[in-house]
Write an enzyme that holds these catalytic residues in place. Structure first.
Site, PDB file in Angstrom:
ATOM      1  N   HIS A 134       0.799  -1.218   0.000  1.00 44.45           N
ATOM      2  CA  HIS A 134       0.000   0.000   0.000  1.00 44.45           C
ATOM      3  C   HIS A 134       0.837   1.276   0.000  1.00 44.45           C
ATOM      4  CE1 HIS A 134      -3.559   2.327   0.473  1.00 44.45           C
ATOM      5  NE2 HIS A 134      -2.919   3.038   1.371  1.00 44.45           N
ATOM      6  N   ASP A 177      -8.946   4.696  -6.275  1.00 43.05           N
ATOM      7  CA  ASP A 177      -7.990   5.591  -5.644  1.00 43.05           C
ATOM      8  C   ASP A 177      -7.039   6.098  -6.710  1.00 43.05           C
ATOM      9  OD1 ASP A 177      -5.883   6.647  -4.213  1.00 43.05           O
ATOM     10  OD2 ASP A 177      -6.106   5.194  -2.588  1.00 43.05           O
ATOM     11  N   LYS A 200     -11.724   9.563  -3.377  1.00 43.18           N
ATOM     12  CA  LYS A 200     -12.412   9.169  -2.146  1.00 43.18           C
ATOM     13  C   LYS A 200     -11.735   9.832  -0.957  1.00 43.18           C
ATOM     14  CE  LYS A 200      -9.825   5.108  -0.825  1.00 43.18           C
ATOM     15  NZ  LYS A 200      -9.714   3.723  -0.539  1.00 43.18           N
ATOM     16  N   ARG A 202     -11.596   9.430   3.414  1.00 41.32           N
ATOM     17  CA  ARG A 202     -12.097   8.709   4.575  1.00 41.32           C
ATOM     18  C   ARG A 202     -11.464   9.350   5.794  1.00 41.32           C
ATOM     19  NH1 ARG A 202     -10.722   2.778   3.317  1.00 41.32           N
ATOM     20  NH2 ARG A 202     -12.258   2.072   4.786  1.00 41.32           N
TER      21      ARG A 202
HETATM   22  C1  R5P Z   1      -6.768   2.483   0.214  1.00 36.92           C
HETATM   23  O1  R5P Z   1      -6.246   3.502  -0.171  1.00 36.92           O
HETATM   24  C2  R5P Z   1      -6.565   1.140  -0.397  1.00 36.92           C
HETATM   25  O2  R5P Z   1      -6.125   1.213  -1.699  1.00 36.92           O
HETATM   26  C3  R5P Z   1      -7.817   0.300  -0.278  1.00 36.92           C
HETATM   27  O3  R5P Z   1      -8.829   0.908  -1.055  1.00 36.92           O
HETATM   28  C4  R5P Z   1      -8.273   0.232   1.141  1.00 36.92           C
HETATM   29  O4  R5P Z   1      -7.200  -0.158   1.948  1.00 36.92           O
HETATM   30  C5  R5P Z   1      -9.424  -0.743   1.290  1.00 36.92           C
HETATM   31  O5  R5P Z   1      -9.834  -0.774   2.616  1.00 36.92           O
HETATM   32  P1  R5P Z   1     -11.343  -1.026   2.986  1.00 36.92           P
HETATM   33  O6  R5P Z   1     -11.753  -2.316   2.335  1.00 36.92           O
HETATM   34  O7  R5P Z   1     -11.353  -1.099   4.481  1.00 36.92           O
HETATM   35  O8  R5P Z   1     -12.145   0.137   2.463  1.00 36.92           O
END
Ligand code: R5P
Length: 303
Positions: A134, A177, A200, A202
């Site tokens: 990541h 993303d 997105k 969060r």
């Molecule tokens: C975030 O930037 C990653 O690329 C994934 O989208 C994220 O880690 C997914 O996590 P979750 O399933 O908890 O939304």
């Protein structure tokens, strides 16, 4: 000078021992044996059963949940290889835990990825190999806070699988993303040029993200959502709702590491996801892509 003999060991977490066996065959190495047990108080006991002195050790350990237990096993096993005088110690961590906590997002927060790296450095890892990690979105070598690392990707294998096996007719590829542009570039020749990048936000890792995209032409298309991690599934649920609201007729999901936290399978199905495909970096019923060939392909001419 002759290269030291290679011995590959697998840890007990997720699919690590099977990946180690597959790599042993592909790389013409020996398979090493470990004894791993839990003491009555749940602490981890590790014993290396084969001689590693002067050898090139390659240790596979995915740090999928329970991450903390898997990391402790990883650290103490690596430290033992070094103490037993292995000449070189490489570690393959297909799913690297804590890679999402790589910044002080709020003042005073731990940068846990840095702590993991500092311990890997202290126990004497020569090189870390990981997959679609990541905190580093590109393919290739990078420094994990000083530890020499290499990021491989399952992106092309997932894209080829989706194209050949899922009966996708008019595909549009959704990347939830924008940071994943390198992934898009990696799979463009397989999936075509119809990409939708979402924005997105969060607030915390405990909440589902919000998708800020307003428009996308998905009318009558089959949407394939690619991501690195399926954790709580919040990102994919939101991306699915977005795709269906813009007219997609089918949604499939392709992710490298699928954790499926909080029983999210049913919620993904109810939201309209027809299929999830993933790798065996974390072994799940949806694991259709074995990662050992991806790792072996890279390592075979280099070690
Ligand atoms: C975030 O930037 C990653 O690329 C994934 O989208 C994220 O880690 C997914 O996590 P979750 O399933 O908890 O939304």
């Amino acid at each position: 000078m002759n290269k030291p003999a290679k011995v590959i060991f697998g840890g007990t977490c997720s699919n690590s021992s099977k990946i180690a066996e597959e790599l042993t065959r592909a790389l013409d190495a020996n398979l090493g044996r470990l004894q791993v047990m839990r003491f009555p108080d749940e602490e981890t006991y590790v014993r290396v059963l084969d001689d590693v002195e002067g050898k090139h050790v390659i240790y596979v350990q995915s740090t999928a949940p329970p991450q903390d237990t898997c990391l402790v096993e990883l650290f103490i096993t690596l430290d033992t290889f070094r103490r037993l005088r292995a000449k070189r110690v490489d570690v393959i961590v297909p799913y690297l835990a804590y890679a999402r906590q790589d910044k002080e997002f709020k003042k005073g927060e731990a940068i846990s990825a840095r702590t993991v790296a500092k311990i890997l450095d202290a126990v004497g890892v020569d090189r870390l190999y990981t997959l679609d990690v990541h905190l580093y979105r590109r393919l290739g070598p990078f420094s994990l806070y000083g530890v020499k690392a290499y990021n491989l990707s399952a992106g092309r294998a997932l894209a080829s699988y989706v194209k050949s096996n899922l009966g996708i007719e008019a595909p549009a590829t959704i990347i939830p993303d924008r940071g994943h542009t390198p992934l898009a570039n990696m799979i463009r020749d397989i999936v075509g040029d119809d990409f939708v990048f979402l924005r997105k936000k969060r607030k915390t890792g405990w909440e589902y993200p919000k998708i800020y995209e307003k428009t996308a032409d998905l009318e009558g298309k089959d949407a394939v959502i690619f991501d690195d991690i399926l954790g709580t599934g919040g990102t994919l649920l939101r991306a699915t709702q977005f795709a269906l609201s813009k007219g997609a007729r089918k949604v499939v999901v392709a992710v490298t590491h699928a954790l499926f936290l909080n029983n999210v399978r049913g919620r993904l199905r109810d939201a309209g996801v027809s299929q999830v495909v993933t790798t065996d970096s974390i072994l799940q019923p949806e694991s259709v892509i074995p990662i050992a060939p991806i790792i072996a392909e890279y390592l075979k001419s280099r070690i």
